[in-house]
Design a protein around this motif. Sequence first.
Motif, PDB file in Angstrom:
ATOM      1  N   ALA A   1     -11.978 -31.165 -39.487  1.00 47.02           N
ATOM      2  CA  ALA A   1     -11.253 -32.381 -39.851  1.00 47.02           C
ATOM      3  C   ALA A   1      -9.786 -32.338 -39.449  1.00 47.02           C
ATOM      4  CB  ALA A   1     -11.378 -32.634 -41.352  1.00 47.02           C
ATOM      5  N   LYS A   2      -9.285 -31.161 -39.106  1.00 48.30           N
ATOM      6  CA  LYS A   2      -7.903 -31.033 -38.663  1.00 48.30           C
ATOM      7  C   LYS A   2      -7.746 -31.350 -37.170  1.00 48.30           C
ATOM      8  CE  LYS A   2      -7.165 -27.299 -42.021  1.00 48.30           C
ATOM      9  NZ  LYS A   2      -6.902 -25.831 -42.164  1.00 48.30           N
ATOM     10  N   LEU A   3      -8.864 -31.533 -36.482  1.00 49.43           N
ATOM     11  CA  LEU A   3      -8.841 -31.677 -35.032  1.00 49.43           C
ATOM     12  C   LEU A   3      -9.130 -33.109 -34.596  1.00 49.43           C
ATOM     13  CD1 LEU A   3     -10.876 -28.457 -34.079  1.00 49.43           C
ATOM     14  CD2 LEU A   3      -8.430 -28.684 -34.585  1.00 49.43           C
ATOM     15  N   LYS A   4      -8.823 -33.375 -33.326  1.00 56.57           N
ATOM     16  CA  LYS A   4      -9.138 -34.663 -32.703  1.00 56.57           C
ATOM     17  C   LYS A   4     -10.334 -34.449 -31.778  1.00 56.57           C
ATOM     18  CE  LYS A   4      -5.025 -34.420 -31.267  1.00 56.57           C
ATOM     19  NZ  LYS A   4      -3.761 -34.562 -30.508  1.00 56.57           N
ATOM     20  N   ILE A   5     -11.411 -35.189 -32.029  1.00 55.07           N
ATOM     21  CA  ILE A   5     -12.673 -34.963 -31.332  1.00 55.07           C
ATOM     22  C   ILE A   5     -13.059 -36.188 -30.511  1.00 55.07           C
ATOM     23  CG2 ILE A   5     -15.119 -34.382 -31.625  1.00 55.07           C
ATOM     24  CD1 ILE A   5     -13.216 -32.159 -32.494  1.00 55.07           C
TER      25      ILE A   5
END
Length: 320
Positions: free
Chosen positions: A148-152
């Motif tokens: 959830a901390k990342l951009k996917i």
Amino acid sequence: TPAPTQEQEVYEWNMQTSLGPALAERNAQPLADDIYKMSNGRIKITVYPDGALVGQEDLADALNEGAVEMGTTCSMYIADKKPVGDCTFLPFAWSNGDDAEIIMHNLGLNDLLREAYAELGVYFINERLSSEYYLLVNQPVKTIEDLAKLKIRATGTQAEWMADLGISATYYPASELYTSLASGIIDGCLYAGAVDYGDLGLFEVAKYILKPSVVYPTTDATVMSLDLWNALSEDLQEIIIAAAQKNSRHEYRGFQVLEWSYLADAVENQGVTVTYFSDEDMVRIREAAGKCWDKVAAKSPRAAAAVEIVRDWLRTTGRL
């Protein structure tokens, strides 16, 4: 191959695939070859890689208009007009080729797809079992909270279940994945399996695979112009269906071999690490996927029937 008799019409078609040049040659050309041989030379098909004739999003219109005779595509491209198209890409719906074939052939998903495509002037011939479909990220991830901390990069139904878990997902085309990962615009992608990730060079800029697969196998579609299909003799229709079914399994086996060889090389020689979500996280992920299925089902009666087919099979086999 015996030559056609004078009374038999000879067809020459173009087939726009959903594959790059190498995979089109390896996976789609055998279909064209089989149809040629099985029809005694009455149908000759020229195979083109993805985008050579028309963009995938425009293929259904091109088939309806007769600009292209045949193609392979992902049914998600018709989902904006026919929501049942999304039901071929439901997250965590099936886990092997047998599952997919039972749901499609024996339980009726193919019939629903055929109805939907026909309304667009396209004949759905058969599904094409293809590759795995899992996450690739550029840093270690062990939990949903890490992700959830990342951009996917994700699209369609896949972005929806991620959003339910607080994961930021947005769409980028495949051609931009390498530069987007390398520059930090995105931190990961849900696009394919090791074969496509390797062919795109993504293991150079992202070293962490997250499993289990979200879709396994992915299922494309072999399709053609409905008007052309209806004009064919019954024996040629049967030949095309038989060849497409054979080719689906050919492609599935081929991707199985390539997937494991590409993945082994990535781990051994390119520093790639494979991580699995915990059982606890998978419970949450599957719940989010179920909500996504509900959203798809709510879009049309046909989509609702397709989702129920999948759910009923999972109940029957004790997985739901």
